[in-house]
Design a protein around this motif. Sequence first.
Motif, PDB file in Angstrom:
ATOM      1  N   PHE A 209       0.837  -1.208   0.000  1.00 47.67           N
ATOM      2  CA  PHE A 209       0.000   0.000   0.000  1.00 47.67           C
ATOM      3  C   PHE A 209       0.871   1.257   0.000  1.00 47.67           C
ATOM      4  N   PHE A 210       0.375   2.323  -0.605  1.00 44.86           N
ATOM      5  CA  PHE A 210       1.150   3.551  -0.822  1.00 44.86           C
ATOM      6  C   PHE A 210       1.113   4.501   0.375  1.00 44.86           C
ATOM      7  N   GLY A 211       2.269   5.026   0.746  1.00 45.02           N
ATOM      8  CA  GLY A 211       2.355   6.160   1.674  1.00 45.02           C
ATOM      9  C   GLY A 211       2.028   5.837   3.122  1.00 45.02           C
ATOM     10  N   ARG A 212       1.793   6.898   3.921  1.00 44.94           N
ATOM     11  CA  ARG A 212       1.500   6.721   5.343  1.00 44.94           C
ATOM     12  C   ARG A 212       0.166   6.021   5.544  1.00 44.94           C
ATOM     13  N   ALA A 213      -0.818   6.446   4.748  1.00 46.45           N
ATOM     14  CA  ALA A 213      -2.118   5.780   4.817  1.00 46.45           C
ATOM     15  C   ALA A 213      -1.916   4.299   4.526  1.00 46.45           C
ATOM     16  N   GLY A 214      -0.994   4.022   3.603  1.00 45.13           N
ATOM     17  CA  GLY A 214      -0.706   2.649   3.211  1.00 45.13           C
ATOM     18  C   GLY A 214      -0.105   1.834   4.347  1.00 45.13           C
ATOM     19  N   ARG A 215       0.740   2.498   5.162  1.00 43.93           N
ATOM     20  CA  ARG A 215       1.319   1.766   6.283  1.00 43.93           C
ATOM     21  C   ARG A 215       0.228   1.325   7.247  1.00 43.93           C
ATOM     22  N   MET A 216      -0.794   2.189   7.355  1.00 46.97           N
ATOM     23  CA  MET A 216      -1.906   1.817   8.228  1.00 46.97           C
ATOM     24  C   MET A 216      -2.724   0.677   7.609  1.00 46.97           C
TER      25      MET A 216
ATOM     26  N   GLY B  44     -17.109   3.436  24.098  1.00 44.73           N
ATOM     27  CA  GLY B  44     -16.343   2.192  23.958  1.00 44.73           C
ATOM     28  C   GLY B  44     -16.790   1.320  22.796  1.00 44.73           C
ATOM     29  N   ASP B  45     -17.843   1.724  22.087  1.00 41.83           N
ATOM     30  CA  ASP B  45     -18.370   0.870  21.015  1.00 41.83           C
ATOM     31  C   ASP B  45     -17.364   0.715  19.875  1.00 41.83           C
ATOM     32  N   ASP B  46     -17.360  -0.473  19.281  1.00 40.86           N
ATOM     33  CA  ASP B  46     -16.450  -0.809  18.187  1.00 40.86           C
ATOM     34  C   ASP B  46     -16.881  -0.087  16.903  1.00 40.86           C
ATOM     35  N   LEU B  47     -16.028   0.822  16.436  1.00 41.63           N
ATOM     36  CA  LEU B  47     -16.384   1.593  15.236  1.00 41.63           C
ATOM     37  C   LEU B  47     -16.368   0.714  13.981  1.00 41.63           C
ATOM     38  N   TYR B  48     -15.544  -0.321  13.986  1.00 44.29           N
ATOM     39  CA  TYR B  48     -15.512  -1.218  12.813  1.00 44.29           C
ATOM     40  C   TYR B  48     -16.825  -1.993  12.712  1.00 44.29           C
ATOM     41  N   ALA B  49     -17.342  -2.388  13.872  1.00 40.89           N
ATOM     42  CA  ALA B  49     -18.646  -3.064  13.878  1.00 40.89           C
ATOM     43  C   ALA B  49     -19.742  -2.094  13.435  1.00 40.89           C
ATOM     44  N   ALA B  50     -19.473  -0.781  13.626  1.00 40.45           N
ATOM     45  CA  ALA B  50     -20.458   0.236  13.232  1.00 40.45           C
ATOM     46  C   ALA B  50     -20.298   0.649  11.772  1.00 40.45           C
ATOM     47  N   SER B  57     -11.015   4.164   7.925  1.00 36.02           N
ATOM     48  CA  SER B  57     -10.177   4.437   9.093  1.00 36.02           C
ATOM     49  C   SER B  57      -8.960   5.277   8.709  1.00 36.02           C
ATOM     50  N   VAL B  58      -8.484   5.110   7.473  1.00 39.53           N
ATOM     51  CA  VAL B  58      -7.378   5.950   6.984  1.00 39.53           C
ATOM     52  C   VAL B  58      -7.846   7.406   6.868  1.00 39.53           C
ATOM     53  N   ASN B  59      -9.032   7.582   6.301  1.00 39.31           N
ATOM     54  CA  ASN B  59      -9.565   8.947   6.167  1.00 39.31           C
ATOM     55  C   ASN B  59      -9.829   9.566   7.529  1.00 39.31           C
ATOM     56  N   LEU B  60     -10.288   8.749   8.465  1.00 38.30           N
ATOM     57  CA  LEU B  60     -10.515   9.217   9.834  1.00 38.30           C
ATOM     58  C   LEU B  60      -9.187   9.668  10.449  1.00 38.30           C
ATOM     59  N   MET B  61      -8.144   8.875  10.258  1.00 37.49           N
ATOM     60  CA  MET B  61      -6.816   9.222  10.775  1.00 37.49           C
ATOM     61  C   MET B  61      -6.372  10.583  10.220  1.00 37.49           C
ATOM     62  N   LEU B  62      -6.532  10.761   8.899  1.00 35.28           N
ATOM     63  CA  LEU B  62      -6.104  12.023   8.278  1.00 35.28           C
ATOM     64  C   LEU B  62      -6.944  13.202   8.780  1.00 35.28           C
ATOM     65  N   PHE B  82      -7.966   3.315  16.273  1.00 34.06           N
ATOM     66  CA  PHE B  82      -9.197   3.996  15.851  1.00 34.06           C
ATOM     67  C   PHE B  82     -10.430   3.134  16.083  1.00 34.06           C
ATOM     68  N   GLU B  83     -10.331   2.185  17.020  1.00 33.44           N
ATOM     69  CA  GLU B  83     -11.403   1.196  17.141  1.00 33.44           C
ATOM     70  C   GLU B  83     -12.621   1.714  17.898  1.00 33.44           C
ATOM     71  N   SER B  84     -12.435   2.803  18.688  1.00 31.92           N
ATOM     72  CA  SER B  84     -13.581   3.364  19.418  1.00 31.92           C
ATOM     73  C   SER B  84     -13.304   4.836  19.690  1.00 31.92           C
ATOM     74  N   ILE B  85     -14.320   5.550  20.072  1.00 30.63           N
ATOM     75  CA  ILE B  85     -14.143   6.964  20.404  1.00 30.63           C
ATOM     76  C   ILE B  85     -13.178   7.098  21.581  1.00 30.63           C
ATOM     77  N   ALA B  86     -13.278   6.198  22.552  1.00 28.71           N
ATOM     78  CA  ALA B  86     -12.369   6.238  23.709  1.00 28.71           C
ATOM     79  C   ALA B  86     -10.923   5.999  23.279  1.00 28.71           C
ATOM     80  N   ALA B  87     -10.719   5.049  22.357  1.00 28.73           N
ATOM     81  CA  ALA B  87      -9.356   4.750  21.891  1.00 28.73           C
ATOM     82  C   ALA B  87      -8.774   5.945  21.140  1.00 28.73           C
ATOM     83  N   ILE B  88      -9.603   6.569  20.320  1.00 30.74           N
ATOM     84  CA  ILE B  88      -9.143   7.750  19.569  1.00 30.74           C
ATOM     85  C   ILE B  88      -8.778   8.866  20.545  1.00 30.74           C
TER      86      ILE B  88
END
Lengths: 304, 102
Positions: A209-216, B44-50, B57-62, B82-88
Motif C-alpha cells: 500500500f502507498f504512503g502513510r495511509a498505506g502503512r496503516m 467504547g463501542d467498536d467503530l468497525y462493527a459500526a 479508518s485511513v480517512n478518519l486518521m487524516l 481507531f477502534e472506538s471513540i475512547a481509543a481515539i
Amino acid sequence: MSTETQTAFRDALVAHGLLIPMGVDGLYGRSGVFEDVVERFDALITQWGKDDGAEVMRFPPALNRRHFEKSEYLNSFPQLAGTIHSFEGNERDHQTLLQKLHDGEDWTGMQRPTDVVLTPAACYPVYPTIAARGVLPERGRVVDVYSTCFRHEPSLDPARMQLFRMREYVRIGTPNQVMSFRRSWLERGKLLMESLGVPVAIDLANDPFFGRAGRMLAANQRDQGLKFELLIPITSAEKPTACLSFNYHQDHFGLLWDIRTADGELAHTACVGFGMERVALALFRHHGFDPADWPQAVRAVLWG
Amino acid sequence: MRATAWTALGDETAEDVASMDTTIREILADSGWLAVDVAALSDGDDLYAAGLTSHGSVNLMLALEERFDIEFPEQLLRRRTFESIAAIREAVTGLRNGTAGA
C-alpha cells in the motif's frame, strides 16, 4: 536482497534463452520451453481446482476505466497503476506530435486517457461482472480467471516483472463459504507446490500500500490475517519470493459493488492467486534451466 | 491498559475531554464512514462493527490529524488506535501531551 544475485539469475535465464530481454527492466519475452512449463503448471492448477466447479472467465488484460476508478485501486496503489492513453488530436496536432518526436521532446502530452486501464490483478473484472448478475445463488460463486497483469515496479529481479500472468480462483459468498475456500486453498496450494519439489513456506503478508495511509492499511491487513503468501526462495534465501497468495477481502468488494448473498447480506470475497512466471522461475531455479533434466517425480507431475 | 494510560496523563480537565469527544463525534458524523448514527454509539463501542472500513479508518486518521494538528507516529497507524471513540481520545490526548504510544 542482493541485486547481484538477481541480475546473475536474470542473465543466466537470458543466456539459456528462457527470457528474451526487451530493454526495459521487468519486461520480457519467453521461450517455448518457458511457456511449456507455464502451460503445464496452468493445467496442474485446473486439476487441483476441478472439484470447486468454478466458472471460467477470460478477460483481456484490461479493465473498463470506470470500473477501475470505482475499485479504490488508486486509494491503495497509485504507484502501480497503468492507464492507457492514445492520441486524439487532429492533423495539425499530429504534425506537432511528430515534430516533438523528431526533436526528442516529450510528445506524450498529446496523449489523452482512454476508457481502458491495464489489469492490476486478474480478479478485478470479476466483481462488477458478478454484481451485474444480481443476488448470488445460495452456494455463492467460484470464478476461474487468468490474465496478464500490469504493475509499474521496474526491477532487476526477474521475479518482479511489470507484465506477468496471474491465474486465480475467486470465491464470492457468505463469510463462512469464503473462509472455508481460503482455508482449503492454503492447504491445497502448499501440497500442490510441494509436489513440484520446491522448498515452500507460508507466511502472513501485506500488500504494498502507498504512503502513510498505506502503512496503516498494511498494518490492518496483517492484524486481521487477511493475506497469506506461499514463498519460495528464487534469488534470495532470506527474502523468498511470493509465488501464490491467499487473500480474504472481507466485504471490501461486496460493499464497493453491492454484491448480495441469497440472504441479502453483503457478500464477502477471497481469492487464491498463482504467479505463473514466478512459479516457472522457481522451478528453473531449483531444478535447473533444462526441464529435460528435472527430477523424474517433478516431470511426472507436470508432463504426466 | 487503556484506563491506566488515561489516568496517568492527568492534566486534561473534564471540559477538555468533553470537547474532544464532541470534536471526534463531529468528525465521525460528518464523514459518512459509519453505517449507524454516531449519537447512538457509546465511547467504547467498536467503530468497525459500526461500519468503519479500512479505507474509512485511513480517512478518519487524516481528518483527526488535520483537526487536532497532530501526526500519528508509525506505531499508532494501526486498526486498534481507531477502534472506538475512547481509543481515539486516548491516542489524540497522548500525542498532544507528548506521550505518544505510551
